[in-house]
Design a protein around this motif. Structure first.
Motif, mmCIF file in Angstrom:
data_model
loop_
_atom_site.group_PDB
_atom_site.id
_atom_site.type_symbol
_atom_site.label_atom_id
_atom_site.label_comp_id
_atom_site.label_asym_id
_atom_site.label_seq_id
_atom_site.Cartn_x
_atom_site.Cartn_y
_atom_site.Cartn_z
ATOM 1 N N LEU A 185 1.003 -1.049 -0.356
ATOM 2 C CA LEU A 185 -0.019 -0.108 -0.473
ATOM 3 C C LEU A 185 1.087 0.874 0.284
ATOM 4 C CD1 LEU A 185 -2.581 -1.559 2.200
ATOM 5 C CD2 LEU A 185 -3.421 -1.094 0.283
ATOM 6 N N GLU A 186 2.204 0.987 -0.083
ATOM 7 C CA GLU A 186 3.395 1.742 0.396
ATOM 8 C C GLU A 186 2.645 3.225 1.405
ATOM 9 O OE1 GLU A 186 3.106 3.658 -4.153
ATOM 10 O OE2 GLU A 186 3.943 1.895 -4.694
ATOM 11 N N VAL A 187 2.771 2.341 2.172
ATOM 12 C CA VAL A 187 2.619 3.074 3.696
ATOM 13 C C VAL A 187 3.477 2.901 4.554
ATOM 14 C CG1 VAL A 187 -0.193 4.039 3.560
ATOM 15 C CG2 VAL A 187 0.553 2.008 4.322
ATOM 16 N N PHE A 188 3.981 3.623 6.038
ATOM 17 C CA PHE A 188 4.390 3.654 6.536
ATOM 18 C C PHE A 188 4.023 2.830 8.318
ATOM 19 C CE2 PHE A 188 5.388 7.097 4.499
ATOM 20 C CZ PHE A 188 6.572 6.604 4.080
ATOM 21 N N ASN A 189 2.889 2.427 7.900
ATOM 22 C CA ASN A 189 2.278 1.816 9.532
ATOM 23 C C ASN A 189 0.930 1.021 9.487
ATOM 24 O OD1 ASN A 189 0.198 4.042 10.184
ATOM 25 N ND2 ASN A 189 1.649 5.100 10.834
ATOM 26 N N ARG A 190 0.634 1.141 10.127
ATOM 27 C CA ARG A 190 -0.998 -0.156 9.977
ATOM 28 C C ARG A 190 -1.822 1.311 10.149
ATOM 29 N NH1 ARG A 190 -1.091 -4.274 15.246
ATOM 30 N NH2 ARG A 190 -0.215 -5.983 14.071
ATOM 31 N N VAL A 191 -1.863 2.067 11.279
ATOM 32 C CA VAL A 191 -3.151 2.862 10.747
ATOM 33 C C VAL A 191 -3.013 3.653 9.433
ATOM 34 C CG1 VAL A 191 -4.438 5.268 11.538
ATOM 35 C CG2 VAL A 191 -3.123 3.534 13.639
ATOM 36 N N LYS A 192 -2.525 4.323 8.865
ATOM 37 C CA LYS A 192 -2.203 4.528 6.758
ATOM 38 C C LYS A 192 -2.795 3.671 6.710
ATOM 39 C CE LYS A 192 0.575 8.876 8.148
ATOM 40 N NZ LYS A 192 1.951 9.632 7.268
ATOM 41 N N GLY A 193 -2.071 2.202 6.704
ATOM 42 C CA GLY A 193 -2.547 0.797 5.978
ATOM 43 C C GLY A 193 -4.294 0.705 5.789
ATOM 44 N N VAL A 194 -5.162 0.757 7.158
ATOM 45 C CA VAL A 194 -6.273 0.736 7.045
ATOM 46 C C VAL A 194 -6.836 1.866 6.352
ATOM 47 C CG1 VAL A 194 -7.681 0.601 8.495
ATOM 48 C CG2 VAL A 194 -6.302 -0.653 9.157
ATOM 49 N N ALA A 195 -6.589 3.005 6.047
ATOM 50 C CA ALA A 195 -7.206 4.465 5.828
ATOM 51 C C ALA A 195 -7.096 4.431 4.176
ATOM 52 C CB ALA A 195 -6.411 5.368 6.103
ATOM 53 N N GLU A 196 -5.593 3.977 3.621
ATOM 54 C CA GLU A 196 -5.753 3.526 2.609
ATOM 55 C C GLU A 196 -6.084 2.833 1.919
ATOM 56 O OE1 GLU A 196 -3.746 4.750 -1.361
ATOM 57 O OE2 GLU A 196 -3.961 5.535 0.123
ATOM 58 N N ALA A 197 -6.639 0.981 2.578
ATOM 59 C CA ALA A 197 -7.327 0.381 1.894
ATOM 60 C C ALA A 197 -8.930 0.762 2.068
ATOM 61 C CB ALA A 197 -6.911 -0.590 3.024
ATOM 62 N N PHE A 198 -9.050 1.519 2.662
ATOM 63 C CA PHE A 198 -10.957 2.237 2.415
ATOM 64 C C PHE A 198 -10.687 2.772 1.275
ATOM 65 C CE2 PHE A 198 -11.585 1.262 7.364
ATOM 66 C CZ PHE A 198 -12.599 0.024 7.132
ATOM 67 N N ARG A 199 -9.821 3.767 1.291
ATOM 68 C CA ARG A 199 -9.773 5.022 -0.167
ATOM 69 C C ARG A 199 -9.150 4.138 -1.331
ATOM 70 N NH1 ARG A 199 -6.841 7.310 -3.278
ATOM 71 N NH2 ARG A 199 -5.112 6.284 -2.797
ATOM 72 N N ARG A 200 -9.197 3.007 -1.337
ATOM 73 C CA ARG A 200 -8.727 2.319 -2.318
ATOM 74 C C ARG A 200 -10.145 1.507 -2.449
ATOM 75 N NH1 ARG A 200 -2.597 0.286 -3.697
ATOM 76 N NH2 ARG A 200 -1.638 2.168 -3.253
ATOM 77 N N GLY A 201 -10.808 1.450 -2.091
ATOM 78 C CA GLY A 201 -12.196 -0.007 -2.147
ATOM 79 C C GLY A 201 -11.710 -1.367 -1.756
ATOM 80 N N ILE A 202 -10.621 -1.411 -1.025
ATOM 81 C CA ILE A 202 -9.541 -2.969 -1.105
ATOM 82 C C ILE A 202 -10.874 -3.310 0.545
ATOM 83 C CG2 ILE A 202 -7.626 -4.512 0.176
ATOM 84 C CD1 ILE A 202 -5.920 -2.039 -1.645
ATOM 85 N N ILE A 203 -10.840 -2.961 1.423
ATOM 86 C CA ILE A 203 -11.389 -3.097 2.953
ATOM 87 C C ILE A 203 -12.920 -2.116 2.525
ATOM 88 C CG2 ILE A 203 -10.161 -4.390 4.148
ATOM 89 C CD1 ILE A 203 -9.706 -2.351 5.218
ATOM 90 N N GLN A 204 -13.782 -2.231 3.067
ATOM 91 C CA GLN A 204 -15.356 -1.650 3.867
ATOM 92 C C GLN A 204 -15.931 -1.960 4.844
ATOM 93 O OE1 GLN A 204 -18.944 -2.545 1.071
ATOM 94 N NE2 GLN A 204 -16.698 -2.786 -0.839
#
Length: 51
Positions: A32-51
């Protein structure tokens, strides 16, 4: 991860080793090209990977 669970909780719920959970989390963070878990979750939501 998106539920805010710790690694140890994920180990118990998934029935896999702590090393495996840490490896999966690190792999997702890198992809996801992020630096931590919190940003990873936020990015996954943004990309629609998780809902």
């Amino acid at each position: 991860m998106s539920w805010g669970e710790s690694t140890k909780v994920m180990v118990v719920s998934l029935g896999i080793s702590e090393f495996t959970v840490q490896n999966y989390v690190q792999s997702a963070i890198l992809k996801l090209e992020v630096f931590n878990r919190v940003k990873g979750v936020a990015e996954a939501f943004r990309r629609g990977i998780i809902q």
